[in-house]
Design an enzyme around this catalytic site. Structure first.
Site, PDB file in Angstrom:
ATOM      1  N   ASP A   1      -7.246   3.734  53.366  1.00 42.91           N
ATOM      2  CA  ASP A   1      -6.457   4.911  53.741  1.00 42.91           C
ATOM      3  C   ASP A   1      -6.233   4.945  55.243  1.00 42.91           C
ATOM      4  O   ASP A   1      -6.844   5.742  55.961  1.00 42.91           O
ATOM      5  CB  ASP A   1      -7.165   6.181  53.248  1.00 42.91           C
ATOM      6  CG  ASP A   1      -7.175   6.255  51.734  1.00 42.91           C
ATOM      7  OD1 ASP A   1      -6.190   5.802  51.112  1.00 42.91           O
ATOM      8  OD2 ASP A   1      -8.163   6.748  51.163  1.00 42.91           O
TER       9      ASP A   1
ATOM     10  N   LEU B   1       0.296   3.513  43.505  1.00 46.09           N
ATOM     11  CA  LEU B   1       1.560   4.192  43.817  1.00 46.09           C
ATOM     12  C   LEU B   1       1.922   5.234  42.761  1.00 46.09           C
ATOM     13  O   LEU B   1       2.915   5.938  42.907  1.00 46.09           O
ATOM     14  CB  LEU B   1       2.688   3.158  43.986  1.00 46.09           C
ATOM     15  CG  LEU B   1       2.463   2.164  45.135  1.00 46.09           C
ATOM     16  CD1 LEU B   1       3.653   1.197  45.259  1.00 46.09           C
ATOM     17  CD2 LEU B   1       2.241   2.881  46.464  1.00 46.09           C
TER      18      LEU B   1
ATOM     19  N   ASP C   1       8.597   8.217  36.438  1.00 44.87           N
ATOM     20  CA  ASP C   1      10.060   8.249  36.441  1.00 44.87           C
ATOM     21  C   ASP C   1      10.508   7.924  35.021  1.00 44.87           C
ATOM     22  O   ASP C   1       9.667   7.864  34.110  1.00 44.87           O
ATOM     23  CB  ASP C   1      10.581   7.215  37.467  1.00 44.87           C
ATOM     24  CG  ASP C   1      11.923   7.612  38.083  1.00 44.87           C
ATOM     25  OD1 ASP C   1      12.827   8.000  37.302  1.00 44.87           O
ATOM     26  OD2 ASP C   1      12.071   7.528  39.314  1.00 44.87           O
TER      27      ASP C   1
ATOM     28  N   PRO D   1      11.577   5.660  31.810  1.00 44.53           N
ATOM     29  CA  PRO D   1      10.913   4.410  31.417  1.00 44.53           C
ATOM     30  C   PRO D   1      11.478   3.167  32.084  1.00 44.53           C
ATOM     31  O   PRO D   1      10.727   2.306  32.568  1.00 44.53           O
ATOM     32  CB  PRO D   1      11.122   4.383  29.893  1.00 44.53           C
ATOM     33  CG  PRO D   1      11.155   5.835  29.514  1.00 44.53           C
ATOM     34  CD  PRO D   1      11.877   6.518  30.647  1.00 44.53           C
ATOM     35  N   ASN D   2      12.809   3.050  32.157  1.00 43.65           N
ATOM     36  CA  ASN D   2      13.412   1.837  32.715  1.00 43.65           C
ATOM     37  C   ASN D   2      13.032   1.638  34.182  1.00 43.65           C
ATOM     38  O   ASN D   2      12.758   0.518  34.626  1.00 43.65           O
ATOM     39  CB  ASN D   2      14.937   1.943  32.561  1.00 43.65           C
ATOM     40  CG  ASN D   2      15.639   0.670  32.956  1.00 43.65           C
ATOM     41  OD1 ASN D   2      15.358  -0.387  32.407  1.00 43.65           O
ATOM     42  ND2 ASN D   2      16.521   0.760  33.934  1.00 43.65           N
ATOM     43  N   THR D   3      12.988   2.734  34.920  1.00 46.97           N
ATOM     44  CA  THR D   3      12.683   2.647  36.354  1.00 46.97           C
ATOM     45  C   THR D   3      11.211   2.291  36.582  1.00 46.97           C
ATOM     46  O   THR D   3      10.884   1.448  37.426  1.00 46.97           O
ATOM     47  CB  THR D   3      13.027   3.992  37.027  1.00 46.97           C
ATOM     48  OG1 THR D   3      14.419   4.218  36.845  1.00 46.97           O
ATOM     49  CG2 THR D   3      12.690   3.987  38.499  1.00 46.97           C
TER      50      THR D   3
ATOM     51  N   THR E   1      -6.632  15.824  40.703  1.00 45.38           N
ATOM     52  CA  THR E   1      -7.794  16.689  40.951  1.00 45.38           C
ATOM     53  C   THR E   1      -7.436  17.865  41.857  1.00 45.38           C
ATOM     54  O   THR E   1      -8.202  18.819  41.960  1.00 45.38           O
ATOM     55  CB  THR E   1      -8.962  15.892  41.565  1.00 45.38           C
ATOM     56  OG1 THR E   1      -8.447  15.047  42.572  1.00 45.38           O
ATOM     57  CG2 THR E   1      -9.672  15.072  40.521  1.00 45.38           C
TER      58      THR E   1
ATOM     59  N   ARG F   1     -19.957   8.990  46.600  1.00 44.99           N
ATOM     60  CA  ARG F   1     -20.684   9.109  47.864  1.00 44.99           C
ATOM     61  C   ARG F   1     -22.117   8.614  47.683  1.00 44.99           C
ATOM     62  O   ARG F   1     -22.783   8.999  46.703  1.00 44.99           O
ATOM     63  CB  ARG F   1     -20.733  10.577  48.325  1.00 44.99           C
ATOM     64  CG  ARG F   1     -19.392  11.136  48.782  1.00 44.99           C
ATOM     65  CD  ARG F   1     -18.931  10.466  50.074  1.00 44.99           C
ATOM     66  NE  ARG F   1     -17.635  10.952  50.544  1.00 44.99           N
ATOM     67  CZ  ARG F   1     -16.442  10.468  50.161  1.00 44.99           C
ATOM     68  NH1 ARG F   1     -16.380   9.471  49.294  1.00 44.99           N
ATOM     69  NH2 ARG F   1     -15.329  10.961  50.652  1.00 44.99           N
TER      70      ARG F   1
ATOM     71  N   GLN G   1     -14.056  16.025  49.519  1.00 43.65           N
ATOM     72  CA  GLN G   1     -14.205  15.911  48.060  1.00 43.65           C
ATOM     73  C   GLN G   1     -15.047  17.093  47.556  1.00 43.65           C
ATOM     74  O   GLN G   1     -16.093  17.392  48.118  1.00 43.65           O
ATOM     75  CB  GLN G   1     -14.891  14.581  47.692  1.00 43.65           C
ATOM     76  CG  GLN G   1     -14.096  13.345  48.065  1.00 43.65           C
ATOM     77  CD  GLN G   1     -12.971  13.039  47.083  1.00 43.65           C
ATOM     78  OE1 GLN G   1     -12.668  13.833  46.196  1.00 43.65           O
ATOM     79  NE2 GLN G   1     -12.348  11.883  47.264  1.00 43.65           N
TER      80      GLN G   1
ATOM     81  N   GLY H   1     -13.677   5.344  49.820  1.00 38.02           N
ATOM     82  CA  GLY H   1     -12.920   5.314  51.060  1.00 38.02           C
ATOM     83  C   GLY H   1     -13.816   5.466  52.264  1.00 38.02           C
ATOM     84  O   GLY H   1     -14.424   4.512  52.757  1.00 38.02           O
TER      85      GLY H   1
HETATM   86  O1  C5P Z   1     -12.561   8.658  51.449  1.00 29.91           O
HETATM   87  P1  C5P Z   1     -12.760   8.887  49.983  1.00 29.91           P
HETATM   88  O2  C5P Z   1     -13.882   8.057  49.378  1.00 29.91           O
HETATM   89  O3  C5P Z   1     -12.852  10.342  49.616  1.00 29.91           O
HETATM   90  O4  C5P Z   1     -11.411   8.307  49.327  1.00 29.91           O
HETATM   91  C1  C5P Z   1     -11.154   8.392  47.960  1.00 29.91           C
HETATM   92  C2  C5P Z   1      -9.871   7.705  47.610  1.00 29.91           C
HETATM   93  O5  C5P Z   1      -9.601   7.953  46.240  1.00 29.91           O
HETATM   94  C3  C5P Z   1      -8.651   8.195  48.383  1.00 29.91           C
HETATM   95  O6  C5P Z   1      -7.748   7.078  48.503  1.00 29.91           O
HETATM   96  C4  C5P Z   1      -8.057   9.241  47.476  1.00 29.91           C
HETATM   97  O7  C5P Z   1      -6.690   9.398  47.650  1.00 29.91           O
HETATM   98  C5  C5P Z   1      -8.361   8.650  46.104  1.00 29.91           C
HETATM   99  N1  C5P Z   1      -8.415   9.633  45.017  1.00 29.91           N
HETATM  100  C6  C5P Z   1      -9.283  10.724  45.028  1.00 29.91           C
HETATM  101  N2  C5P Z   1      -9.297  11.600  43.998  1.00 29.91           N
HETATM  102  C7  C5P Z   1      -8.459  11.412  42.954  1.00 29.91           C
HETATM  103  C8  C5P Z   1      -7.603  10.318  42.914  1.00 29.91           C
HETATM  104  C9  C5P Z   1      -7.611   9.441  43.977  1.00 29.91           C
HETATM  105  O8  C5P Z   1     -10.056  10.891  45.960  1.00 29.91           O
HETATM  106  N3  C5P Z   1      -8.511  12.250  41.940  1.00 29.91           N
END
Ligand code: C5P
Length: 237
Positions: free
Chosen positions: A16, A66, A70, A72-74, A124, A185, A194, A214
């Protein structure tokens, strides 16, 4: 080292960073045998497929996060492009529906090393009030279950879910359905923004297959040491 024979490293480091050079500097400090890498929207919009190719050239398997949604075709076309880029995992929104998910699954079928195709169920950031606002009367936990089942019936390989949801989804969707869990964590570390976190070991014990991590790695003074510590913890799971 936190791997299993068929699936490789279980840790997926979320790159990130707003600047591709920062992501590549971290990648240079990490070991492809010890983790995979997640490239999300901001980094991809800035770094593009060329960045993904450079990460892959370093030996990393890439989760292209990502969240396609959208017609289905896209979405099928976007998933074909992801397969041709050679990514290990790509995702779509289950709210795009079964026709969209089946089209995505069919188009990647022929690739020698087809990407794992994963669904996002309910973000979330959405609580019951946010779902109600967009016309969904279900509680978030029920909507997650419903969309995960739809994803599985549509041929998808698994879902992104919170570790708190992993045990229920493992029970309802079976042993082969891949559960990819962020919000991880190490014991005693900062939760950051979080709301609900779980240690890597507890997440695996709850049924997670892959752990998205992350800031515990990207913001660590020694990212390689942080990665090694997380893998050591998983090794004991
Ligand atoms: O830094 P951290 O460990 O919180 O990053 C978690 C990663 O997981 C980030 O890229 C965040 O966008 C992604 N993510 C999330 N919760 C979700 C879906 C994706 O934290 N429900």
């Amino acid at each position: 080292m936190g791997t299993d024979a068929t699936r490789g490293p279980r840790l997926i480091v979320a790159l990130d960073f707003p600047v591709p050079a920062q992501a590549e500097a971290l990648a240079a400090a990490l070991d492809p045998a010890a983790c995979r890498l997640k490239v999300g929207k901001e980094l991809f919009v800035r770094g593009g497929p060329a960045l993904v190719e450079r990460l892959q050239a370093r030996g990393f398997e890439v989760f292209l996060d990502l969240k396609f949604h959208d017609i289905p075709n896209t979405v099928a076309g976007a998933c074909r492009a992801a397969a041709e880029l050679g990514v290990w995992m790509v995702n779509v929104h289950a709210l795009g529906g079964s026709a969209m998910m089946r089209a995505a699954r069919e188009v990647i079928e022929g690739y020698r090393q087809r990407p794992l195709l994963i669904a996002v169920t309910i973000l979330t950031s959405h609580d019951a009030g946010a779902l109600h606002e967009v016309g969904m009367a279900l509680q978030p936990a029920d909507a997650v279950q419903r969309l995960a089942a739809l994803a599985r019936r549509s041929g998808l390989d698994g879902v992104v879910c919170s570790a708190q949801e992993a045990a229920a989804l493992r029970a309802s969707e079976g042993a082969d359905f891949r559960l990819v869990t962020p919000g991880i964590r190490p014991a005693g570390s900062a939760a950051d923004d979080q709301q609900r976190v779980m240690t890597p070991k507890a997440a695996l014990q709850a049924g997670a297959d892959y752990l998205v991590v992350g800031r515990p790695i990207t913001a660590a003074a020694d990212p390689l040491a942080a990665l090694a510590a997380l893998n050591a913890e998983i090794g004991g799971a």
